[in-house]
Enzyme design. Structure first.
Site, short mmCIF file in Angstrom:
data_model
loop_
_atom_site.label_atom_id
_atom_site.label_comp_id
_atom_site.label_asym_id
_atom_site.label_seq_id
_atom_site.Cartn_x
_atom_site.Cartn_y
_atom_site.Cartn_z
N ASP A 1 0.85 -1.34 0.05
CA ASP A 1 0.11 0.05 -0.08
C ASP A 1 0.76 1.43 -0.12
O ASP A 1 0.53 2.10 0.93
CB ASP A 1 -0.94 0.07 1.27
CG ASP A 1 -1.83 -1.16 1.14
OD1 ASP A 1 -1.12 -2.28 1.47
OD2 ASP A 1 -3.05 -1.29 0.87
N ASP B 1 -1.59 -3.01 -3.98
CA ASP B 1 -1.90 -1.56 -3.92
C ASP B 1 -0.58 -0.76 -4.12
O ASP B 1 0.00 -0.32 -3.13
CB ASP B 1 -2.63 -1.01 -2.80
CG ASP B 1 -3.95 -1.40 -2.43
OD1 ASP B 1 -4.64 -2.11 -3.45
OD2 ASP B 1 -4.69 -1.21 -1.47
N TYR C 1 -2.25 4.19 -6.49
CA TYR C 1 -3.53 4.73 -6.01
C TYR C 1 -3.75 5.65 -7.06
O TYR C 1 -4.73 6.69 -6.79
CB TYR C 1 -3.20 5.45 -4.71
CG TYR C 1 -3.12 4.36 -3.51
CD1 TYR C 1 -2.13 3.63 -3.24
CD2 TYR C 1 -4.33 4.03 -2.72
CE1 TYR C 1 -1.98 2.59 -2.51
CE2 TYR C 1 -4.31 3.10 -1.72
CZ TYR C 1 -3.38 2.46 -1.50
OH TYR C 1 -3.25 1.49 -0.51
N ASN D 1 -6.47 -4.49 -4.32
CA ASN D 1 -7.83 -3.75 -5.06
C ASN D 1 -7.58 -2.53 -5.94
O ASN D 1 -8.20 -2.04 -6.90
CB ASN D 1 -8.92 -3.23 -3.73
CG ASN D 1 -8.14 -2.56 -2.66
OD1 ASN D 1 -7.20 -2.79 -2.29
ND2 ASN D 1 -8.96 -1.39 -2.57
N HIS E 1 -3.20 -10.06 -0.70
CA HIS E 1 -3.56 -8.38 -0.15
C HIS E 1 -4.41 -8.19 0.93
O HIS E 1 -3.90 -7.59 1.67
CB HIS E 1 -4.11 -7.75 -1.54
CG HIS E 1 -4.22 -6.13 -1.34
ND1 HIS E 1 -2.94 -5.37 -1.00
CD2 HIS E 1 -5.46 -5.42 -1.13
CE1 HIS E 1 -3.48 -4.03 -0.71
NE2 HIS E 1 -4.95 -4.37 -0.89
N HIS F 1 -11.54 -2.60 6.83
CA HIS F 1 -11.54 -3.86 5.91
C HIS F 1 -11.73 -5.04 7.19
O HIS F 1 -11.14 -6.21 6.67
CB HIS F 1 -10.04 -3.94 5.12
CG HIS F 1 -9.77 -2.94 4.40
ND1 HIS F 1 -10.83 -2.61 3.19
CD2 HIS F 1 -8.85 -1.99 4.38
CE1 HIS F 1 -10.40 -1.40 2.70
NE2 HIS F 1 -9.09 -0.95 3.27
N VAL G 1 -4.71 -3.10 4.95
CA VAL G 1 -5.14 -2.34 5.95
C VAL G 1 -3.98 -1.31 6.34
O VAL G 1 -2.78 -1.90 6.49
CB VAL G 1 -5.47 -3.14 7.53
CG1 VAL G 1 -5.67 -2.32 8.64
CG2 VAL G 1 -6.72 -4.16 7.26
N HIS G 2 -4.26 -0.18 6.58
CA HIS G 2 -3.07 0.96 6.35
C HIS G 2 -2.54 1.18 7.83
O HIS G 2 -2.54 2.16 8.24
CB HIS G 2 -3.55 2.29 5.86
CG HIS G 2 -4.24 2.21 4.42
ND1 HIS G 2 -4.93 3.20 3.79
CD2 HIS G 2 -3.58 1.05 3.40
CE1 HIS G 2 -4.94 2.58 2.60
NE2 HIS G 2 -4.68 1.68 2.24
#
Ligand SMILES: [Fe+2]
Length: 463
Positions: free
Chosen positions: A164, A191, A194, A228, A313, A323, A351-352
């Site tokens: 991410d 990810d 973005y 995603n 992911h 999530h 999940v960030h």
């Protein structure tokens, strides 16, 4: 009812005890927040366009075969297609080799891509430094990489883990910290750019991301997992081919592991057999991914590759609100396989934040027996969420309370992980928080190999 100060303190103490009893550690580290990170501007140095006519840009490499003796070299030219050739040589030979690949272009709404080149260079020696040149015939650029050691059970090797990432100032810090780590190969857990957060998925942000990561990805392979944000499906603007930008720009060696889709595949690299799963491809028991995985796992030979690593992911074990439970459908289908085949560690993103659950499983539930609580299981992998690369959507700061028993450590900070495989029995995992010095490990543990050293390596007590 009004509560006195002493009652409040007593309840607070009780709650803290409850938190300790239920799970592991929720880090007390407080990051300076709370504004979301912002993307670096288009004219940022991190996105600098290399000078010269038709100069190759967005150079990146990934493993090109099943065992680490090939590398897919990828780059983009913008003025004209130019040559698909890569000239390469090893530091132990005076002989130059040439390989020729293919060029791809695509359109996305009102965007037209540059000329995206992918050339697989093969028959490489193990454990050797190679130099390579792209841009033959116009402006040339030279890079280098080191091939992995030959596949073997006691081979030391260090992987990095980033997910991410995006392209913010925080992403830049994460990448710099990773470049100062010992990582030889990056396991990227999905990810990427973005770009889809921009109007009409502005694919210029795919180009900037490619130029941003070049400073690492041109020199060591990044192993790709689709997230995603790679789907880029937007029928409102007529874009109905899923994964169009990602699949044109980032190739994977999926054919080498008999996969039918570039989003799930396996590689062997040094001491590791790495299985990449696709959270956004079908995975039910009739799916191709399921059939592929169930034929792949019996091929994992722990007497040749001692460590079994899985990338995906969407995490299966996640105690953040962000999530929450999204990984459940895939966990229900696949988890028992990874317990049976003694997976060592599963890395995810999405999940960030950072989270490290212990070895648990939750595969006994059969809809009538009510057994639906994760339990300690020393045959199970350790699950680690590294969705903390630093993208523009910001940190996932809201956590479920109390911390569940399976969650050993969680913290909403940006950072990256490293997995140092020492031999067939031991590997050291550490997590580096961006706010700390390069060598500071905010979370760390020794992982014991599930096949060769199946002892309990928990860091907290789990009932
Ligand atoms: Fe995601």
């Amino acid at each position: 009812m009004k509560m006195g100060n002493s009652s409040f303190v007593a309840i607070a103490l009780l709650m803290s005890v409850v938190v300790l009893c239920n799970g592991g550690k929720t880090s007390s580290y407080v990051r300076k927040l709370i504004q979301n990170p912002v993307d670096m501007p288009l004219d940022s140095d991190a996105f600098a366009i290399p000078p010269g006519y038709n100069a190759p840009q967005q150079v990146h490499i990934t493993q090109g075969d099943h065992v680490g003796q090939a590398m897919i070299i990828s780059w983009v030219t913008v003025d004209e297609p130019g040559s698909n050739e890569v000239i390469y040589w090893s530091n132990s030979s005076l002989q130059n080799f040439t390989a020729e690949g293919e060029v791809f272009t695509y359109t996305y709404y009102n965007y037209t891509s540059g000329f995206i080149h992918h050339t697989n260079i093969t028959n490489l020696e193990f454990n050797t430094t190679y130099f390579y040149v792209v841009g033959i015939g116009n402006t040339t650029r030279q890079f280098w990489f080191i091939t992995p050691p030959e596949v073997g059970i006691n081979v030391p090797y260090t992987f990095g883990i980033i997910g991410d990432l995006g392209q913010t100032f925080d992403s830049n810090t994460t990448l710099t910290h990773y470049q100062n780590s010992k990582g030889n190969t990056l396991l990227y857990v999905g990810d990427l750019s973005y770009a889809d957060n921009y109007p009409n998925h502005d694919n210029v942000r795919w180009d900037t991301w490619g130029r941003f990561i070049e400073r690492s990805a041109a020199y060591q392979p990044w192993i790709w997992t689709a997230g995603n944000h790679e789907i880029d499906f937007d029928p409102q603007i007529g874009e109905t081919q899923p994964f169009k930008p990602f699949s044109n720009r980032y190739h994977t060696p999926y054919v080498a592991s008999q996969s039918t889709e570039p989003y799930y595949y396996s590689i062997k690299r040094g001491p590791a057999h790495i299985i990449v799963l696709a959270s956004y491809s079908a995975y039910g028991t009739s799916s191709l991914q399921y059939k592929w995985l169930t034929s792949e796992l019996p091929k994992v030979d722990r007497t040749k590759t001692s460590w079994l690593i899985v990338l995906m992911h969407a995490p299966w074990y996640n105690s953040y609100y962000s999530h929450y439970m999204e990984g459940e459908p895939m966990r229900v289908v696949f988890e028992s396989l990874f317990v049976k085949y003694k997976g060592d560690v599963v890395f995810a993103g999405h999940v960030h934040a950072y989270e490290r659950p212990e070895r648990v499983s939750n595969d006994k539930y059969n809809i009538t027996n009510g057994i639906c609580t994760p339990v300690k299981d020393i045959s199970a992998p350790v699950y680690i969420t590294n969705g903390d690369g630093g993208n523009q959507e910001g940190l996932s700061i809201n956590m479920t309370q109390p911390q569940p028993s399976y969650s050993a450590y969680r913290e909403a900070s940006f950072g990256h992980g490293t997995l140092e495989i020492k031999n067939r029995t031991h590997a050291h995992y550490s997590w580096n928080r961006n706010q700390d010095g390069y060598a500071v490990e905010a979370d760390k543990l020794w992982l014991f190999n599930r096949y060769w050293n199946p002892r309990d390596d928990s860091t907290i007590h789990i009932p």
